[in-house]
Design a protein around this motif. Structure first.
Motif, PDB file in Angstrom:
ATOM      1  N   UNK A   1       0.816  -1.218   0.000  1.00 27.95           N
ATOM      2  CA  UNK A   1       0.000   0.000   0.000  1.00 27.95           C
ATOM      3  C   UNK A   1       0.846   1.262   0.000  1.00 27.95           C
ATOM      4  N   UNK A   2       2.101   1.165   0.435  1.00 29.42           N
ATOM      5  CA  UNK A   2       2.984   2.336   0.567  1.00 29.42           C
ATOM      6  C   UNK A   2       2.384   3.411   1.474  1.00 29.42           C
ATOM      7  N   UNK A   3       1.504   2.992   2.362  1.00 27.60           N
ATOM      8  CA  UNK A   3       0.829   3.940   3.250  1.00 27.60           C
ATOM      9  C   UNK A   3       1.406   3.874   4.651  1.00 27.60           C
ATOM     10  N   UNK A   4       1.258   4.957   5.391  1.00 31.04           N
ATOM     11  CA  UNK A   4       1.579   4.964   6.807  1.00 31.04           C
ATOM     12  C   UNK A   4       0.521   4.172   7.564  1.00 31.04           C
ATOM     13  N   UNK A   5       0.928   3.598   8.684  1.00 34.21           N
ATOM     14  CA  UNK A   5       0.000   2.867   9.538  1.00 34.21           C
ATOM     15  C   UNK A   5      -0.180   3.625  10.848  1.00 34.21           C
ATOM     16  N   UNK A   6      -1.362   3.505  11.433  1.00 33.31           N
ATOM     17  CA  UNK A   6      -1.615   4.154  12.710  1.00 33.31           C
ATOM     18  C   UNK A   6      -1.488   3.156  13.848  1.00 33.31           C
ATOM     19  N   UNK A   7      -1.270   3.702  15.053  1.00 33.56           N
ATOM     20  CA  UNK A   7      -1.190   2.866  16.235  1.00 33.56           C
ATOM     21  C   UNK A   7       0.151   2.958  16.920  1.00 33.56           C
ATOM     22  N   UNK A   8       0.373   2.031  17.840  1.00 31.87           N
ATOM     23  CA  UNK A   8       1.582   2.003  18.653  1.00 31.87           C
ATOM     24  C   UNK A   8       2.612   1.046  18.056  1.00 31.87           C
ATOM     25  N   UNK A   9       3.841   1.520  17.932  1.00 33.94           N
ATOM     26  CA  UNK A   9       4.972   0.711  17.496  1.00 33.94           C
ATOM     27  C   UNK A   9       5.985   0.675  18.640  1.00 33.94           C
ATOM     28  N   UNK A  10       6.798  -0.368  18.685  1.00 41.69           N
ATOM     29  CA  UNK A  10       7.948  -0.372  19.577  1.00 41.69           C
ATOM     30  C   UNK A  10       9.197  -0.453  18.718  1.00 41.69           C
ATOM     31  N   UNK A  11      10.188   0.349  19.079  1.00 42.38           N
ATOM     32  CA  UNK A  11      11.425   0.389  18.306  1.00 42.38           C
ATOM     33  C   UNK A  11      12.246  -0.864  18.592  1.00 42.38           C
ATOM     34  N   UNK A  12      12.827  -1.444  17.538  1.00 41.27           N
ATOM     35  CA  UNK A  12      13.631  -2.654  17.675  1.00 41.27           C
ATOM     36  C   UNK A  12      15.094  -2.333  17.357  1.00 41.27           C
ATOM     37  N   UNK A  13      15.754  -3.194  16.575  1.00 44.48           N
ATOM     38  CA  UNK A  13      17.196  -3.061  16.380  1.00 44.48           C
ATOM     39  C   UNK A  13      17.533  -2.109  15.239  1.00 44.48           C
ATOM     40  N   UNK A  14      18.771  -1.661  15.249  1.00 43.04           N
ATOM     41  CA  UNK A  14      19.323  -0.848  14.176  1.00 43.04           C
ATOM     42  C   UNK A  14      19.974  -1.760  13.132  1.00 43.04           C
ATOM     43  N   UNK A  15      19.976  -1.314  11.895  1.00 40.37           N
ATOM     44  CA  UNK A  15      20.633  -2.069  10.834  1.00 40.37           C
ATOM     45  C   UNK A  15      20.983  -1.107   9.706  1.00 40.37           C
ATOM     46  N   UNK A  16      21.757  -1.583   8.759  1.00 38.76           N
ATOM     47  CA  UNK A  16      22.078  -0.803   7.561  1.00 38.76           C
ATOM     48  C   UNK A  16      21.396  -1.464   6.380  1.00 38.76           C
ATOM     49  N   UNK A  17      20.529  -0.722   5.694  1.00 35.99           N
ATOM     50  CA  UNK A  17      19.796  -1.253   4.560  1.00 35.99           C
ATOM     51  C   UNK A  17      19.863  -0.323   3.368  1.00 35.99           C
ATOM     52  N   UNK A  18      18.864  -0.402   2.500  1.00 36.76           N
ATOM     53  CA  UNK A  18      18.880   0.391   1.271  1.00 36.76           C
ATOM     54  C   UNK A  18      18.747   1.888   1.554  1.00 36.76           C
ATOM     55  N   UNK A  19      18.233   2.243   2.744  1.00 38.51           N
ATOM     56  CA  UNK A  19      18.142   3.645   3.122  1.00 38.51           C
ATOM     57  C   UNK A  19      19.251   4.053   4.092  1.00 38.51           C
ATOM     58  N   UNK A  20      20.297   3.234   4.190  1.00 40.35           N
ATOM     59  CA  UNK A  20      21.367   3.530   5.137  1.00 40.35           C
ATOM     60  C   UNK A  20      20.992   3.066   6.535  1.00 40.35           C
ATOM     61  N   UNK A  21      21.492   3.791   7.535  1.00 42.17           N
ATOM     62  CA  UNK A  21      21.197   3.423   8.921  1.00 42.17           C
ATOM     63  C   UNK A  21      19.696   3.538   9.185  1.00 42.17           C
ATOM     64  N   UNK A  22      19.127   2.483   9.715  1.00 38.34           N
ATOM     65  CA  UNK A  22      17.683   2.409   9.900  1.00 38.34           C
ATOM     66  C   UNK A  22      17.381   1.695  11.206  1.00 38.34           C
ATOM     67  N   UNK A  23      16.121   1.761  11.627  1.00 38.22           N
ATOM     68  CA  UNK A  23      15.687   1.082  12.845  1.00 38.22           C
ATOM     69  C   UNK A  23      14.371   0.375  12.583  1.00 38.22           C
ATOM     70  N   UNK A  24      14.343  -0.920  12.869  1.00 36.54           N
ATOM     71  CA  UNK A  24      13.132  -1.700  12.671  1.00 36.54           C
ATOM     72  C   UNK A  24      12.072  -1.339  13.704  1.00 36.54           C
ATOM     73  N   UNK A  25      10.818  -1.518  13.309  1.00 32.40           N
ATOM     74  CA  UNK A  25       9.684  -1.247  14.183  1.00 32.40           C
ATOM     75  C   UNK A  25       8.773  -2.468  14.232  1.00 32.40           C
ATOM     76  N   UNK A  26       8.211  -2.715  15.399  1.00 29.77           N
ATOM     77  CA  UNK A  26       7.238  -3.789  15.581  1.00 29.77           C
ATOM     78  C   UNK A  26       5.891  -3.144  15.867  1.00 29.77           C
ATOM     79  N   UNK A  27       4.884  -3.457  15.078  1.00 26.89           N
ATOM     80  CA  UNK A  27       3.553  -2.920  15.295  1.00 26.89           C
ATOM     81  C   UNK A  27       2.848  -3.663  16.422  1.00 26.89           C
ATOM     82  N   UNK A  28       2.239  -2.927  17.319  1.00 27.31           N
ATOM     83  CA  UNK A  28       1.604  -3.504  18.501  1.00 27.31           C
ATOM     84  C   UNK A  28       0.088  -3.571  18.403  1.00 27.31           C
TER      85      UNK A  28
END
Length: 234
Positions: A144-171
């Protein structure tokens, strides 16, 4: 007269935010890191704000000029409270998607001392198909390429196609496919402030929380792992 009313309204919002924040306690919690974890030295963050001990100090009024609207703040704190020990409770990020992308609407709050810092953040192209600068809708659907609403918790950092990034877990059911959709925090040129001078709005992400290149270090340092991002249009 209008300026006086606006100033009075702003002072009331600041005081209300400070009172709401004063009742929040810091409770430890964490989310385990995944693969491709980066060290703190690799992230080169700005100085970390102090993590509060006990007792929690009395909150001061929020100092940011871009204070969180009281209704949104109440909803975000209720979501934080509902998670209990699953997330850390000393700091939180709130994305106010009722505001346009031209405004600093990504608020990072220190709940221990009542201060905040606000940043520009892009929303997804699927949330604003006509590129108006305003989020029109949310989606949790892959592709959908859309933003999602609600609560996320921040997870680990990594380097990907956008450089330094941080994964999110939707709650929440509205964002529980965030990992599957690769919804992350990352920096992007289209979220830099110079976009406002040339286009009057930011560019759009694929649903990620994209911040300016120069803001990423501060966002990583102030938020860190195991803390909540709450996104809503209230």
């Amino acid at each position: 007269m209008r300026d006086m009313l606006d100033a009075a309204h702003s002072r009331r919002a600041v005081v209300k935010n400070g009172l709401l924040l004063a009742g929040v306690l810091a409770v430890p919690g964490a989310v385990s890191a995944a693969v491709q974890r980066l060290s703190q030295s690799a992230l080169t963050p700005v100085a970390q704000p102090p993590v509060p001990g006990f007792p929690v100090p009395v909150a001061r009024p929020v100092t940011s000029a871009n204070v969180v609207r009281p209704a949104l703040l109440r909803r975000a704190l209720a979501a934080l409270d509902a998670q209990g020990g699953r997330v850390k409770r000393d700091r939180i990020a709130i994305a106010d998607f009722a505001a346009p992308s031209a405004q600093a609407r990504f608020h990072l709050l220190d709940l221990a001392n009542g201060t905040s810092k606000s940043f520009l953040v892009a929303h997804g192209s699927g949330s604003d198909p006509s590129h108006t600068g305003w989020l029109q809708r949310f989606s949790n659907d892959p592709g959908s390429n859309a933003s999602s609403q609600g609560a996320f918790v921040t997870a680990d950092y990594y380097v990907g196609k956008h450089g330094r990034s941080q994964r999110l877990i939707g709650l929440d059911p509205t964002n529980n496919r965030a990992l599957e959709r690769a919804i992350v925090v990352h920096a992007a040129w289209y979220a830099n402030s110079d976009m406002l001078r040339t286009h009057g709005m930011l560019g759009r992400s694929q649903g990620c929380f994209a911040v300016g290149d120069g803001d990423l270090d501060q966002v990583f340092a102030r938020l860190g792992e195991g803390r909540m991002i709450y996104a809503a249009k209230v």
